[in-house]
Design a protein around this motif. Structure first.
Motif, PDB file in Angstrom:
ATOM      1  N   GLU A  16      79.525 -19.730  54.168  1.00  7.09           N
ATOM      2  CA  GLU A  16      79.975 -19.656  55.557  1.00  7.09           C
ATOM      3  C   GLU A  16      79.995 -21.050  56.180  1.00  7.09           C
ATOM      4  O   GLU A  16      79.351 -21.973  55.685  1.00  7.09           O
ATOM      5  CB  GLU A  16      79.055 -18.734  56.363  1.00  7.09           C
ATOM      6  CG  GLU A  16      79.188 -17.268  55.998  1.00  7.09           C
ATOM      7  CD  GLU A  16      80.594 -16.735  56.273  1.00  7.09           C
ATOM      8  OE1 GLU A  16      81.208 -17.140  57.269  1.00  7.09           O
ATOM      9  OE2 GLU A  16      81.075 -15.912  55.467  1.00  7.09           O
ATOM     10  N   ALA A  17      80.709 -21.167  57.294  1.00  7.37           N
ATOM     11  CA  ALA A  17      80.873 -22.461  57.948  1.00  7.37           C
ATOM     12  C   ALA A  17      79.523 -23.057  58.350  1.00  7.37           C
ATOM     13  O   ALA A  17      79.291 -24.255  58.193  1.00  7.37           O
ATOM     14  CB  ALA A  17      81.782 -22.325  59.160  1.00  7.37           C
ATOM     15  N   TRP A  18      78.618 -22.224  58.869  1.00  5.18           N
ATOM     16  CA  TRP A  18      77.331 -22.759  59.340  1.00  5.18           C
ATOM     17  C   TRP A  18      76.487 -23.298  58.176  1.00  5.18           C
ATOM     18  O   TRP A  18      75.748 -24.271  58.339  1.00  5.18           O
ATOM     19  CB  TRP A  18      76.558 -21.704  60.136  1.00  5.18           C
ATOM     20  CG  TRP A  18      76.064 -20.531  59.339  1.00  5.18           C
ATOM     21  CD1 TRP A  18      76.713 -19.360  59.101  1.00  5.18           C
ATOM     22  CD2 TRP A  18      74.812 -20.427  58.664  1.00  5.18           C
ATOM     23  NE1 TRP A  18      75.971 -18.519  58.322  1.00  5.18           N
ATOM     24  CE2 TRP A  18      74.788 -19.148  58.039  1.00  5.18           C
ATOM     25  CE3 TRP A  18      73.709 -21.267  58.508  1.00  5.18           C
ATOM     26  CZ2 TRP A  18      73.699 -18.704  57.291  1.00  5.18           C
ATOM     27  CZ3 TRP A  18      72.634 -20.834  57.764  1.00  5.18           C
ATOM     28  CH2 TRP A  18      72.632 -19.568  57.165  1.00  5.18           C
ATOM     29  N   VAL A  19      76.637 -22.654  56.981  1.00  6.45           N
ATOM     30  CA  VAL A  19      75.910 -23.137  55.808  1.00  6.45           C
ATOM     31  C   VAL A  19      76.452 -24.504  55.391  1.00  6.45           C
ATOM     32  O   VAL A  19      75.689 -25.445  55.104  1.00  6.45           O
ATOM     33  CB  VAL A  19      76.028 -22.135  54.645  1.00  6.45           C
ATOM     34  CG1 VAL A  19      75.346 -22.689  53.386  1.00  6.45           C
ATOM     35  CG2 VAL A  19      75.418 -20.793  55.038  1.00  6.45           C
ATOM     36  N   LEU A  20      77.772 -24.628  55.356  1.00  4.64           N
ATOM     37  CA  LEU A  20      78.384 -25.908  54.997  1.00  4.64           C
ATOM     38  C   LEU A  20      78.048 -26.984  56.020  1.00  4.64           C
ATOM     39  O   LEU A  20      77.838 -28.155  55.659  1.00  4.64           O
ATOM     40  CB  LEU A  20      79.902 -25.753  54.868  1.00  4.64           C
ATOM     41  CG  LEU A  20      80.677 -27.008  54.493  1.00  4.64           C
ATOM     42  CD1 LEU A  20      80.151 -27.628  53.204  1.00  4.64           C
ATOM     43  CD2 LEU A  20      82.159 -26.700  54.359  1.00  4.64           C
TER      44      LEU A  20
ATOM     45  N   THR B 139      93.202 -24.757  55.432  1.00  2.00           N
ATOM     46  CA  THR B 139      92.844 -23.724  56.411  1.00  2.00           C
ATOM     47  C   THR B 139      93.606 -22.427  56.210  1.00  2.00           C
ATOM     48  O   THR B 139      93.399 -21.472  56.964  1.00  2.00           O
ATOM     49  CB  THR B 139      93.099 -24.247  57.831  1.00  2.00           C
ATOM     50  OG1 THR B 139      94.472 -24.655  57.940  1.00  2.00           O
ATOM     51  CG2 THR B 139      92.202 -25.436  58.146  1.00  2.00           C
ATOM     52  N   TRP B 140      94.491 -22.349  55.231  1.00  4.96           N
ATOM     53  CA  TRP B 140      95.303 -21.146  54.990  1.00  4.96           C
ATOM     54  C   TRP B 140      94.797 -20.325  53.810  1.00  4.96           C
ATOM     55  O   TRP B 140      95.286 -19.234  53.556  1.00  4.96           O
ATOM     56  CB  TRP B 140      96.747 -21.559  54.719  1.00  4.96           C
ATOM     57  CG  TRP B 140      96.820 -22.582  53.622  1.00  4.96           C
ATOM     58  CD1 TRP B 140      96.787 -22.374  52.286  1.00  4.96           C
ATOM     59  CD2 TRP B 140      96.850 -23.990  53.810  1.00  4.96           C
ATOM     60  NE1 TRP B 140      96.802 -23.561  51.597  1.00  4.96           N
ATOM     61  CE2 TRP B 140      96.852 -24.582  52.528  1.00  4.96           C
ATOM     62  CE3 TRP B 140      96.894 -24.833  54.927  1.00  4.96           C
ATOM     63  CZ2 TRP B 140      96.885 -25.955  52.326  1.00  4.96           C
ATOM     64  CZ3 TRP B 140      96.927 -26.197  54.733  1.00  4.96           C
ATOM     65  CH2 TRP B 140      96.934 -26.747  53.444  1.00  4.96           C
ATOM     66  N   LEU B 141      93.846 -20.840  53.065  1.00  2.51           N
ATOM     67  CA  LEU B 141      93.372 -20.129  51.876  1.00  2.51           C
ATOM     68  C   LEU B 141      92.687 -18.823  52.256  1.00  2.51           C
ATOM     69  O   LEU B 141      92.047 -18.709  53.311  1.00  2.51           O
ATOM     70  CB  LEU B 141      92.407 -21.007  51.087  1.00  2.51           C
ATOM     71  CG  LEU B 141      93.017 -22.253  50.423  1.00  2.51           C
ATOM     72  CD1 LEU B 141      91.933 -23.061  49.733  1.00  2.51           C
ATOM     73  CD2 LEU B 141      94.107 -21.879  49.435  1.00  2.51           C
ATOM     74  N   ALA B 142      92.822 -17.815  51.379  1.00  5.29           N
ATOM     75  CA  ALA B 142      92.321 -16.477  51.689  1.00  5.29           C
ATOM     76  C   ALA B 142      90.820 -16.481  51.988  1.00  5.29           C
ATOM     77  O   ALA B 142      90.372 -15.942  52.994  1.00  5.29           O
ATOM     78  CB  ALA B 142      92.639 -15.530  50.529  1.00  5.29           C
ATOM     79  N   LYS B 143      90.024 -17.102  51.110  1.00 11.64           N
ATOM     80  CA  LYS B 143      88.572 -17.109  51.312  1.00 11.64           C
ATOM     81  C   LYS B 143      88.123 -18.225  52.230  1.00 11.64           C
ATOM     82  O   LYS B 143      87.264 -18.037  53.093  1.00 11.64           O
ATOM     83  CB  LYS B 143      87.859 -17.243  49.967  1.00 11.64           C
ATOM     84  CG  LYS B 143      87.752 -15.965  49.166  1.00 11.64           C
ATOM     85  CD  LYS B 143      86.862 -16.183  47.948  1.00 11.64           C
ATOM     86  CE  LYS B 143      86.662 -14.884  47.182  1.00 11.64           C
ATOM     87  NZ  LYS B 143      85.767 -15.075  46.012  1.00 11.64           N
ATOM     88  N   ALA B 144      88.696 -19.401  52.038  1.00  8.41           N
ATOM     89  CA  ALA B 144      88.177 -20.589  52.717  1.00  8.41           C
ATOM     90  C   ALA B 144      88.788 -20.828  54.090  1.00  8.41           C
ATOM     91  O   ALA B 144      88.250 -21.607  54.875  1.00  8.41           O
ATOM     92  CB  ALA B 144      88.408 -21.822  51.843  1.00  8.41           C
TER      93      ALA B 144
ATOM     94  N   PRO C  55      86.494 -19.825  57.511  1.00  6.40           N
ATOM     95  CA  PRO C  55      85.346 -20.728  57.706  1.00  6.40           C
ATOM     96  C   PRO C  55      85.751 -22.195  57.793  1.00  6.40           C
ATOM     97  O   PRO C  55      85.068 -22.979  58.454  1.00  6.40           O
ATOM     98  CB  PRO C  55      84.466 -20.466  56.474  1.00  6.40           C
ATOM     99  CG  PRO C  55      85.348 -19.803  55.472  1.00  6.40           C
ATOM    100  CD  PRO C  55      86.364 -19.054  56.242  1.00  6.40           C
ATOM    101  N   ALA C  56      86.852 -22.584  57.155  1.00  3.55           N
ATOM    102  CA  ALA C  56      87.303 -23.979  57.267  1.00  3.55           C
ATOM    103  C   ALA C  56      87.690 -24.294  58.707  1.00  3.55           C
ATOM    104  O   ALA C  56      87.346 -25.361  59.238  1.00  3.55           O
ATOM    105  CB  ALA C  56      88.487 -24.230  56.333  1.00  3.55           C
ATOM    106  N   ARG C  57      88.398 -23.382  59.336  1.00  5.74           N
ATOM    107  CA  ARG C  57      88.773 -23.616  60.744  1.00  5.74           C
ATOM    108  C   ARG C  57      87.541 -23.673  61.636  1.00  5.74           C
ATOM    109  O   ARG C  57      87.468 -24.492  62.564  1.00  5.74           O
ATOM    110  CB  ARG C  57      89.740 -22.520  61.205  1.00  5.74           C
ATOM    111  CG  ARG C  57      91.094 -22.555  60.502  1.00  5.74           C
ATOM    112  CD  ARG C  57      92.083 -21.607  61.139  1.00  5.74           C
ATOM    113  NE  ARG C  57      91.728 -20.214  60.966  1.00  5.74           N
ATOM    114  CZ  ARG C  57      92.060 -19.453  59.922  1.00  5.74           C
ATOM    115  NH1 ARG C  57      92.768 -19.986  58.927  1.00  5.74           N
ATOM    116  NH2 ARG C  57      91.707 -18.186  59.855  1.00  5.74           N
TER     117      ARG C  57
END
Length: 428
Positions: free
Chosen positions: A143-147, A175-180, A183-185
């Motif tokens: 998740e974004a907070w972990v990264l 920012t368009w990838l299914a999984k990433a 959370p990237a955004r």
């Protein structure tokens, strides 16, 4: 703007050289600033996007060329100079004329890099650390907070190794990838706050907005940058370096650049009867090749291939054909190699004969417009050759009951097709 202490002296020296040198107010023996100041050492720390692969220029190249054009004395540092091997050919740069040192690795995670960054900083002593990491973490359910915490740990480890280090954190571009994507955004929105929290009295942390205006179309496989994507990443990093006083902001508009793969396939064409065999050398980074051909009319395309050879059939003999082989790296259509060849006419087929005592009437089939050269060998007669415009000939005044050998070849564009040889006996 907080400048690391190491960057202040080179910048002041550069400013002094812009105008007449002032008279020194210092007494005898005072130390003057050196006009030959040391270059600013920049480490580019990242994953496959920073490392690049076969046939790429890389965004590192784009950044270096920009800094060189702006007259900025920079030394890129790191333990590696290599590319990752992708597609065809060897992992070579599109242009290796730049400082290729880097600290990127294919598949690198931010999670694994915090333990490495202290040694990297201690070994190569960068003045500025540019970090572009995170997509590999996010691809595997991070998740974004972990990264965000992982990047914070990385920055603190780097600052512990060098408290005067300036740091640039790059956004995650995919920012368009299914999984990433989601959370990237979220991470990109959180980075400015994180950078502010991590900035110390001697170490400024900035964000490079590499995701701004960066879309799927700037990648060749949904993840890795095309040549145009390289420029966009380099421009955002250059803008952040300029905020630190290193170089100038990247000029806009960004303009267009040659696509990858940049090396055109070297094509060899070998003509045959109504066909041409093509082969070409490997193009670094090519994942497929697109073959098309024309005889002066419309272009025809063959299915894309991973092979480096093909045979084009059904061609008109005696007519010049142009063949194009274009290298593709994923969705990026690169340079095109060409060759010209003239296939020979095809072999005549289905030869039939009407026989009498002194005459043979021959007919045959031939693909494509052509003339025909007919050679006759008969007992007691010299070899006779005739050219006709239709697939039919009448051979007269032949000896009764004797075997006659006839060779028929199509002629087009001054080229002879392969021989069709038949033998018939006249009636007694």
């Amino acid at each position: 703007m907080l400048l690391p202490r190491r960057l202040v002296v080179p910048l002041l020296v550069g400013a002094l050289t812009l105008g007449p040198a002032p008279a020194s107010a210092a007494g005898p023996g005072a130390e003057e600033p050196s006009a030959e100041s040391a270059p600013v050492r920049v480490m580019l720390l990242g994953d496959s996007v920073t490392m690049g692969s076969s046939g790429d220029w890389t965004w590192r190249y784009r950044l270096w060329k920009h800094l060189e054009r702006s007259g900025t004395d920079v030394d890129l540092v790191g333990p590696s100079t290599d590319l990752y091997r992708v597609g065809d050919g060897q992992p070579v740069y599109a242009d290796r004329d730049f400082d290729r040192d880097h600290a990127a690795a294919w598949g690198r995670w931010a999670a694994h890099t915090a333990a490495l960054v202290g040694d990297l900083v201690s070994d190569d002593h960068p003045d500025v650390l540019v970090v572009n990491l995170g997509v590999n973490d996010l691809m595997y359910d991070t998740e974004a907070w972990v990264l965000e915490h992982r990047l914070a740990d990385l920055v603190r480890e780097a600052q512990a190794a060098d408290p005067d280090l300036a740091i640039v954190l790059g956004e995650v571009t995919q920012t368009w990838l299914a999984k990433a994507g989601r959370p990237a955004r979220a991470l990109n929105r959180a980075l400015p706050r994180l950078a502010k929290l991590l900035t110390t009295e001697t170490s400024e942390v900035l964000v490079a907005e590499v995701a701004a205006g960066y879309t799927r179309s700037h990648t060749y496989d949904d993840t890795h940058p095309t040549a145009a994507g390289e420029v966009r990443i380099a421009a955002a990093v250059a803008d952040s370096l300029a905020e630190l006083g290193v170089g100038l902001a990247y000029p806009r508009p960004l303009g267009t650049v040659r696509p990858t793969p940049s090396r055109a396939p070297v094509v060899t064409a070998s003509p045959g009867p109504r066909r041409v065999a093509l082969k070409w050398r490997a193009t670094p980074g090519a994942t497929r090749y697109a073959v098309s051909y024309s005889d002066g009319g419309r272009w025809r395309a063959l299915p894309r291939t991973t092979a480096r050879r093909t045979v084009v059939t059904g061609l008109a003999g005696g007519r010049a054909h142009t063949f194009r082989v274009r290298a593709h790296k994923g969705t990026s259509a690169g340079a095109t190699g060409t060759a010209v060849a003239v296939p020979v006419p095809g072999r005549v087929t289905a030869v039939r004969a009407e026989r009498s005592r002194t005459r043979l009437v021959l007919t045959w089939r031939s693909a494509g417009p052509a003339r025909y050269r007919v050679a006759l060998r008969a007992p007691g007669r010299a070899r006779a050759v005739r050219t006709v415009g239709q697939p039919r000939i009448v051979l007269r005044d032949l000896a009764p009951g004797r075997r006659h050998v006839v060779t028929i070849r199509a002629v087009a564009g001054g080229l002879l097709g392969p021989p069709a040889r038949v033998a018939y006996s006249t009636r007694r």
